[in-house]
Design an enzyme around this catalytic site. Structure first.
Site, PDB file in Angstrom:
ATOM      1  N   ARG A 131       0.759  -1.300   0.051  1.00  0.00           N
ATOM      2  CA  ARG A 131       0.064   0.192   0.004  1.00  0.00           C
ATOM      3  C   ARG A 131       0.948   1.287  -0.049  1.00  0.00           C
ATOM      4  O   ARG A 131       0.386   2.433   0.069  1.00  0.00           O
ATOM      5  CB  ARG A 131      -0.952   0.097   1.161  1.00  0.00           C
ATOM      6  N   SER A 190       0.876  -7.959   9.588  1.00  0.00           N
ATOM      7  CA  SER A 190      -0.212  -8.763   8.903  1.00  0.00           C
ATOM      8  C   SER A 190      -0.226 -10.159   9.119  1.00  0.00           C
ATOM      9  O   SER A 190       1.033 -10.619   9.324  1.00  0.00           O
ATOM     10  CB  SER A 190      -0.195  -8.516   7.201  1.00  0.00           C
ATOM     11  N   GLY A 192      -3.635 -11.932  10.460  1.00  0.00           N
ATOM     12  CA  GLY A 192      -4.647 -12.089  11.328  1.00  0.00           C
ATOM     13  C   GLY A 192      -5.511 -13.242  11.106  1.00  0.00           C
ATOM     14  O   GLY A 192      -6.114 -13.925  11.957  1.00  0.00           O
ATOM     15  N   ASN A 270      -9.359  -8.848  13.324  1.00  0.00           N
ATOM     16  CA  ASN A 270     -10.195  -9.780  14.040  1.00  0.00           C
ATOM     17  C   ASN A 270      -9.229 -10.481  15.067  1.00  0.00           C
ATOM     18  O   ASN A 270      -8.407 -10.631  14.926  1.00  0.00           O
ATOM     19  CB  ASN A 270     -10.570 -10.841  13.284  1.00  0.00           C
ATOM     20  N   ASP A 320     -15.652 -11.776  11.560  1.00  0.00           N
ATOM     21  CA  ASP A 320     -14.140 -11.146  10.742  1.00  0.00           C
ATOM     22  C   ASP A 320     -14.301  -9.455  10.624  1.00  0.00           C
ATOM     23  O   ASP A 320     -13.996  -9.103   9.478  1.00  0.00           O
ATOM     24  CB  ASP A 320     -13.793 -11.814   9.471  1.00  0.00           C
ATOM     25  N   ASP A 322     -12.719  -6.849  11.221  1.00  0.00           N
ATOM     26  CA  ASP A 322     -11.161  -6.285  11.775  1.00  0.00           C
ATOM     27  C   ASP A 322     -11.525  -4.945  12.131  1.00  0.00           C
ATOM     28  O   ASP A 322     -12.337  -4.166  11.390  1.00  0.00           O
ATOM     29  CB  ASP A 322     -10.287  -6.347  10.324  1.00  0.00           C
ATOM     30  N   ARG A 344     -15.007  -1.862   9.628  1.00  0.00           N
ATOM     31  CA  ARG A 344     -15.639  -3.110   8.950  1.00  0.00           C
ATOM     32  C   ARG A 344     -17.159  -3.375   9.094  1.00  0.00           C
ATOM     33  O   ARG A 344     -17.889  -4.024   8.322  1.00  0.00           O
ATOM     34  CB  ARG A 344     -14.592  -4.300   9.059  1.00  0.00           C
TER      35      ARG A 344
END
Ligand code: CA
Ligand code: CA
Length: 588
Positions: A131, A190, A192, A270, A320, A322, A344
């Site tokens: 990103r 990252s 999860g 999550n 989920d 997050d 989310r």
């Protein structure tokens, strides 16, 4: 004596002049106001993604023309989610498979390219995306899918340092743009979906040496300068047994920094596994099974990595949802300093800037099923029958009751950043209207394996659209206008003082909207789906806009029936740059 002091003074001056050739803390702090460059993720550390430029405006945006395009090349394409960084005549972009490119911003010619050469066996959950980069001093930084942070010489692309922050074989990876604050590079992680433990790390940007670490799941110890510091929360206060040890809470979207309160805020994913029945029992009454600090926003003191406050959006999260979505610092119409975030779980939250205290929450997608609303403390009023059923209560113990939940697990809003306009006072939120069948299954933790205990199928809920860009009044939660799109929206949004709102669609269009009415004022077909983040800047008196095109991300991989609906979309990998030529700026 006098001479000596002067000599010392001029040496200091010479030193600071030399240093000014690189990007300074002050440059990062002032990024929004300096229209000639883009130095930070979010076009300012507040993440408002707003440009004060007015050269390009509602009247002349129809004259915006392509200036150059840059292909990322390579046989492998996949999702391109980068936000360009622009400094000193160079544009830096990251690409899929942990690549970085430096491009001459005037001509679009490549200056250098860095390929992280990833090992076999990396475990990215949701496409091989990146990103964006961070810039500081004479270096450019980014994170790679094999759980490393890399510092490159900004002029040459040579590696200055490369540090492993976790074990990729256990499911750790990296996709967010790093954050630079006071000479430190601050990163999340990252993974999860693999039972990793969410953490925030601060390193000396110059050397890459660790300064502090802060795990975000209760029971884990933080560190400061190589020694244990404090425990996160209280062990077993809101987690049963040993579940906290593999408790998820990945800080995968990075963070924001508020200089006024000297606070970092990172969102957490999550809790793991997805099956919430395995995380249900805790000890103290009232917080039983909340699973702190997963599905939360966690505020951290950048000096020592201590937690200042937290706000949990979905306690004992089970869909989920997050809690990673970006926190945008802004000042509301009455002058109150606030944070805003679109979660989310489908609710748009406003928090007090100073202490993270709950101010308001309103739904920003339709027909939310899992909660009946948000109470006066910011806690959801759960609709318990809409929690996926306990598999232990099923006839064979293998599959709990299937429920249909809205939003889908890819969220009312996923990673794609919203924008704020101080001009209109509104937020511009890229959202999706969809639901899912979801059920729970038994699961045990195994290193490097998916740790879900859940099955699911995402489904559209309306025939004609899924994507929905909304102009939201943060004071009331009212939707001022809405742009509906057939495919799910997955691109970032940008606002300008010229009254424009930019974003892109998976169908390939980059679009400029009127910030007050939502009228489509300009669009351009880029040839592949847009899941990147637009930026704008000024050069030689002309205003430029850039966005990357290249369809991918989580939707084609995890989108169930929606993925089938959009499987005609072509992949790509091209950075498009547009400009408003001087002679057309005055034309209408
Ligand atoms: Ca700037
Ligand atoms: Ca997740």
């Amino acid at each position: 004596m006098k001479k000596l002091i002067i000599a010392a003074l001029s040496a200091t001056l010479a030193c600071s002049t030399a240093y000014a050739a690189g990007v300074t803390e002050k440059d990062l702090a002032n990024d929004t106001a300096t229209a000639g460059d883009v130095l930070t993720n979010g076009m300012g550390r507040h993440l408002q993604r707003h440009s004060p430029l007015t050269t390009l405006n509602k009247k002349n945006v129809k004259n915006l023309l392509p200036a150059w395009a840059f292909s990322l090349g390579g046989e492998k394409q996949r999702g391109q989610e980068t936000q360009p960084i622009i400094h000193d005549g160079i544009m830096y972009i990251t690409g899929s498979y942990s690549r970085m490119y430096a491009i001459d911003v005037k001509t679009g010619k490549e200056i250098w390219q860095y390929d992280a050469r990833l090992p076999e066996g990396i475990l990215p959950c949701c496409d091989v995306v990146n990103r964006g980069a961070a810039i500081y001093g004479d270096k450019i930084y980014f994170g790679t899918l094999d759980a490393r942070i890399v510092a490159l010489d900004a002029k040459t692309g040579d590696v200055v340092w490369r540090k492993k922050f976790a074990d990729y074989k256990a499911g750790y990876s990296y996709t967010a743009a790093p954050l630079i604050v006071d000479g430190m590079i601050i990163t999340g992680n990252s993974g999860g979906e693999f039972g990793i433990v969410g953490e925030v790390q601060a390193r000396d940007a110059e050397s890459g040496e660790l300064i502090w670490t802060r795990p975000v799941i209760e029971g884990h110890m933080g560190t400061y300068k190589g020694k244990e510091s404090t425990m996160t929360g209280t062990k077993n206060a809101t987690w049963p047994g040993d579940m906290w040890k593999t408790g998820g809470g990945a800080t995968w979207l990075g963070g924001s920094y508020d200089a006024e309160t000297k606070t970092l805020v990172f969102g957490t994913s999550n809790p793991a596994p997805w099956n919430s029945w395995l995380r249900a029992a805790g000890s103290p009454k009232g917080t039983e099974g909340d699973n702190l600090y997963a599905a939360s926003r966690v505020a951290i003191n950048p000096e020592n990595g201590e937690i200042k406050w937290h706000f949990q959006t979905t306690p004992r999260e089970g869909w989920d949802y997050d809690g990673v979505n970006e926190m945008v610092a802004y000042t509301d119409r009455s002058g109150n300093k606030r944070w805003a975030t679109a979660d989310r779980n489908g609710y748009f939250y406003v928090l007090n800037r100073e202490d993270g205290k709950f101010v308001s929450a309103t739904p920003f997608v339709k027909n939310i099923t899992w909660a009946k609303g948000i109470d006066e403390n910011g806690r959801p009023i759960f609709n318990e029958p809409n929690r996926p059923g306990d598999p232990a209560k099923s006839a064979d113990g293998k599959k709990g009751e299937v429920i249909f939940a809205i939003p889908s697990f890819l969220g009312g809003k996923n990673w794609m950043p919203m924008a704020h306009s101080p001009k209109t006072g509104n937020f511009y939120v890229p959202s999706n209207e969809w639901g899912m069948d979801i059920w729970n299954e038994p699961i045990t933790y195994k290193k490097g394996a998916a740790y879900l205990g859940s099955g699911f199928t995402i489904k559209p809920i309306f025939e004609d659209y899924i994507g929905s860009l909304k102009a939201i009044d943060p004071d009331t939660g009212d939707v001022k206008w809405e742009f509906k799109n057939n495919a799910p929206l997955w691109a970032g949004v940008m606002t300008t003082a010229g009254g424009l709102v930019f974003t892109g669609t998976p169908e390939g269009e980059v679009i400029a909207f009127d910030d007050e009415t939502g009228e489509k004022l300009w669009s351009f077909q880029t040839g592949s789906g847009i899941v990147g983040q637009p930026v704008t800047w000024e050069q030689d008196g002309e205003q430029y806009v850039s966005v990357i095109s290249g369809w991918g991300g989580a939707v084609p991989l995890w989108g169930g029936e929606v993925a089938k609906k959009v499987n005609y979309l072509n992949q790509g990998g091209t950075l498009w740059t547009f400009k408003l030529p001087k002679q057309l700026a005055a034309a209408e």
